[in-house]
Design a protein around this motif. Structure first.
Motif, mmCIF file in Angstrom:
data_model
loop_
_atom_site.group_PDB
_atom_site.id
_atom_site.type_symbol
_atom_site.label_atom_id
_atom_site.label_comp_id
_atom_site.label_asym_id
_atom_site.label_seq_id
_atom_site.Cartn_x
_atom_site.Cartn_y
_atom_site.Cartn_z
ATOM 1 N N ILE A 63 0.835 -1.206 0.000
ATOM 2 C CA ILE A 63 0.000 0.000 0.000
ATOM 3 C C ILE A 63 0.862 1.246 0.000
ATOM 4 N N TRP A 64 1.834 1.295 0.887
ATOM 5 C CA TRP A 64 2.672 2.488 0.952
ATOM 6 C C TRP A 64 3.678 2.537 -0.194
ATOM 7 N N PHE A 65 4.005 1.391 -0.750
ATOM 8 C CA PHE A 65 4.839 1.399 -1.958
ATOM 9 C C PHE A 65 4.085 2.041 -3.118
ATOM 10 N N PHE A 66 2.788 1.776 -3.216
ATOM 11 C CA PHE A 66 1.973 2.379 -4.268
ATOM 12 C C PHE A 66 1.746 3.876 -4.010
ATOM 13 N N LEU A 67 1.695 4.274 -2.747
ATOM 14 C CA LEU A 67 1.420 5.670 -2.420
ATOM 15 C C LEU A 67 2.662 6.543 -2.434
ATOM 16 N N VAL A 112 3.143 8.716 -18.987
ATOM 17 C CA VAL A 112 3.433 7.419 -18.361
ATOM 18 C C VAL A 112 3.527 7.567 -16.842
ATOM 19 N N LEU A 113 4.258 8.568 -16.369
ATOM 20 C CA LEU A 113 4.401 8.757 -14.931
ATOM 21 C C LEU A 113 3.065 9.076 -14.261
ATOM 22 N N VAL A 114 2.273 9.934 -14.880
ATOM 23 C CA VAL A 114 1.003 10.321 -14.273
ATOM 24 C C VAL A 114 0.039 9.149 -14.238
ATOM 25 N N VAL A 115 -0.074 8.405 -15.330
ATOM 26 C CA VAL A 115 -1.006 7.271 -15.375
ATOM 27 C C VAL A 115 -0.620 6.221 -14.344
ATOM 28 N N VAL A 116 0.672 5.900 -14.243
ATOM 29 C CA VAL A 116 1.109 4.855 -13.313
ATOM 30 C C VAL A 116 0.877 5.282 -11.872
ATOM 31 N N ARG A 117 1.316 6.477 -11.503
ATOM 32 C CA ARG A 117 1.198 6.872 -10.099
ATOM 33 C C ARG A 117 -0.247 7.170 -9.705
ATOM 34 N N CYS A 118 -1.045 7.725 -10.601
ATOM 35 C CA CYS A 118 -2.447 7.988 -10.268
ATOM 36 C C CYS A 118 -3.244 6.694 -10.174
ATOM 37 N N ALA A 119 -2.955 5.724 -11.045
ATOM 38 C CA ALA A 119 -3.648 4.440 -10.973
ATOM 39 C C ALA A 119 -3.305 3.709 -9.678
ATOM 40 N N MET A 120 -2.024 3.709 -9.299
ATOM 41 C CA MET A 120 -1.637 3.029 -8.063
ATOM 42 C C MET A 120 -2.235 3.714 -6.840
ATOM 43 N N GLY A 122 -3.741 7.085 7.926
ATOM 44 C CA GLY A 122 -3.413 8.266 7.137
ATOM 45 C C GLY A 122 -4.231 8.431 5.881
ATOM 46 N N LYS A 123 -5.210 7.557 5.654
ATOM 47 C CA LYS A 123 -6.023 7.639 4.435
ATOM 48 C C LYS A 123 -6.847 8.927 4.409
#
Length: 619
Positions: free
Chosen positions: A40-44, A425-433, A445-446
């Motif tokens: 979870i925190w790896f994705f965030l 690419v960066l925006v799609v990956v980080r926003c999806a995660m 912290g959610k």
């Protein structure tokens, strides 16, 4: 420790009171960081880091700069407290700007919202001819960079040779040209018109996405009961759009299940009887969530809920029913031979008249681009002397080669492609995660993350440009394409995260559970199950990010002050503006080169774009 049988025997023998039986409490489980929390925190982490550096920190830094005296270059900053605020509040120019901005907002926003809703109601109907073409025409200004819009509108509203003034003089409405941009009595309303023209397509897409969440069964039942288009809009569409207008959370997925085929449903289906206007079938769930008083189906005193108690009553009431089964409207019309009746031809004619009216409006939206293509094939003299004629006497294709070579547009195009692709690419990956873990999991912290995201949603882009440049300079990323990519991808992009959150929240939990039972891990569930399901949202986020990055002007301009070779296409348009003249034909050719890839991408992804917006809004 004494066993239980011995204690019982000792009590029976009278050897004294037995010691109290106590149960040992199991040791409290140690709180340990499970693998799920690690993922979870790896994705965030990418969102938290980039968002903190390029959005949260610049906001607080901007507030800090407002309390100091700083020229923007030297390291020394002098604390002045509230003096800057006193100076601004005492400046009459500030209050004049504030008044104009307030008046602009009060006028422009309602006009844009109401007009886009009317057009969306027409384009949402499958009976509307050429609706995909109209949708593309209205969205075309959105995909155009602000620099191109400014240049084109400067010529369109020119008081001497602009096409609007030429048209007014040709019609005999004015004798002299109107200075739309220089006269204070016309400039505000001209800017309002350009704003509506520029951003009309975005609001139109939002309305179309909201309209697609209304179940088709409701309209079919209303048409079966004899409701006309205006009755459907007034009694069905507008009440069901109220959650979207008021930003209320609703689950319209239940509404789609309200009408089910079958004899049992036909006998028990509730009706809303309106005297003099026929009966309007409404699903049970729809009737429960939207009371007749809220639906505003005419006067409330004429409404009364009734039920069809027998199949014969439903058959007598509806001529389109045969043997207790509801026929499709097209089948019923074909069977009775009324497909080409006078009424059907009249309705088709009405829709074509509506298409002509919408087409006239679409021509107003497309005309600046037609002029741009026409000007790119003319010489400098013909651009001003051709009047309203759009056809060049002799097409000059050398304008494109001149824009490509002399203005270095080839290098600008390469820079734009690199920056845009990496940013998307960066925006799609980080926003999806980030959207996935926020929507599907509970973690510490959610709520804080959600509050911060929503709080920074409405911060203007230019508000934080100085802190962004400062932190990029400290990190050694200024005057580089990589720094531009990180700054553009590290911006808020809150809308993209919310789109993914809304879509992932609507995906059934059973899909994840089935994947976990089959042995899929956290990454496999996300990349092989959830992300492919979110393809419409991915297409929407890709298109939105592509448009924002491809047309970005302010941030690339600041990042390339000392490096002209790193300019993007939107900044490169300045190469055609001289101190005393403007190369209109070369600028028009460069604008066409810059606009063509964006238009092609939107034409290819427009269906997924609307579906993605509708899916996120529905969830």
């Amino acid at each position: 420790m004494v066993s239980l049988p011995r204690l019982k025997a000792r009590r029976e023998a009278g050897e004294g009171p037995a010691p109290a039986l106590t149960r040992r409490r199991p040791p409290a489980p140690r709180r340990r960081c499970t693998s799920t929390h690690v993922w979870i925190w790896f994705f965030l982490t990418p969102t938290v880091v980039l968002y903190g550096l390029y959005t949260v920190y610049p906001i607080f830094a901007s507030y800090w700069f407002s309390f100091v005296e700083w020229n923007g270059f030297e390291a020394e900053k002098t604390w002045v407290g509230l003096q800057n605020y006193r100076d601004v509040l005492a400046d009459p120019q500030f209050w004049n700007s504030f008044t104009v901005t307030a008046l602009f907002t009060v006028v422009a926003v309602p006009v844009k919202v109401i007009l886009s809703l009317l057009v969306a109601l027409l384009l949402n109907s499958p009976k509307m001819p050429l609706r995909n073409l109209f949708r593309t025409a209205f969205f075309l200004p959105v995909v155009t960079t602000t620099a191109i819009v400014g240049v084109v509108m400067q010529f369109v509203f020119d008081p001497t040779d602009g096409p609007i003034n030429q048209l007014l003089r040709t019609l005999g409405l004015v004798d002299e040209g109107i200075n739309f941009l220089g006269d204070s009595s016309h400039s505000l309303w001209t800017v309002v018109g350009v704003f509506v023209w520029k951003w009309f397509g975005v609001t139109l897409i939002y309305w179309l996405a909201a309209l697609q969440t209304i179940p088709d069964d409701v309209y079919q039942a209303a048409a079966l009961d004899g409701a006309g288009p205006w009755s459907m809009v007034r009694h069905i569409t507008m009440p069901l759009l109220k959650p979207f207008r008021d930003h209320l959370a609703a689950d319209p997925g239940e509404h789609a299940q309200g009408l089910r085929p079958g004899a049992d449903h036909d006998q028990r289906r509730p009706l809303l009887q309106h005297r003099g206007r026929g009966d309007l079938h409404l699903p049970l769930v729809l009737r429960r969530h939207h009371a007749p008083a809220r639906l505003r189906l005419g006067g409330g005193r004429h409404l009364r809920p009734v039920r069809v108690r027998a199949r014969a009553a439903a058959t007598r009431r509806h001529p389109c029913r045969t043997q207790g089964r509801r026929l499709d409207m097209s089948t019923a019309q074909t069977a009775t031979g009324r497909r080409w009746s006078v009424g059907h031809i009249r309705r088709r004619l009405v829709w074509w008249i509506m298409a002509v009216i919408v087409g006239i409006g679409a021509l107003l939206w497309v005309y600046p681009f037609v002029w741009m293509v026409s000007a790119s094939l003319k010489d400098q003299l013909e651009v001003f002397s051709s009047g309203l004629s759009l056809l060049p006497e002799t097409p000059i294709w050398e304008n494109y080669s001149r824009a490509w070579t002399e203005a270095s547009f080839g290098q600008y195009l390469l820079n734009t492609v690199i920056v845009t692709v990496c940013t998307v690419v960066l925006v799609v990956v980080r926003c999806a995660m980030a959207g996935y873990v926020i929507a599907r999991y509970k973690f510490a912290g959610k709520k804080v993350i959600m509050v911060v995201l929503v709080a920074t949603l409405f911060v203007p882009i230019g508000y934080t440009i100085i802190p962004v440049v400062e932190i990029s300079q400290r990190l050694g990323l200024l005057n580089s394409l990589s720094g531009m990519v990180i700054a553009l991808s590290g911006a808020a992009h809150v809308a993209s995260i919310l789109l993914y959150m809304g879509y992932f929240r609507g995906v059934p939990k059973e899909l994840e559970e089935a994947a976990v039972i089959d042995g899929a891990g956290f990454l496999s569930v996300f990349f092989r199950v959830m992300l492919p399901l979110a393809m419409p949202v991915t297409a929407t986020v890709t298109l939105l990010t592509f448009l924002a990055t491809w047309n970005a002007f302010f941030l690339p301009l600041v990042f390339t002050f000392s490096r002209p070779d790193l300019r993007t296409l939107s900044v490169g348009m300045l190469a055609f503006v001289g101190e005393n003249s403007v190369d209109w034909s070369g600028m028009a050719a460069a604008a066409v080169i810059s606009l063509l890839p964006v238009v092609i991408l939107f034409v290819l992804l427009q269906r997924y774009f609307v579906e993605g917006m509708a899916g996120a809004v529905k969830s």
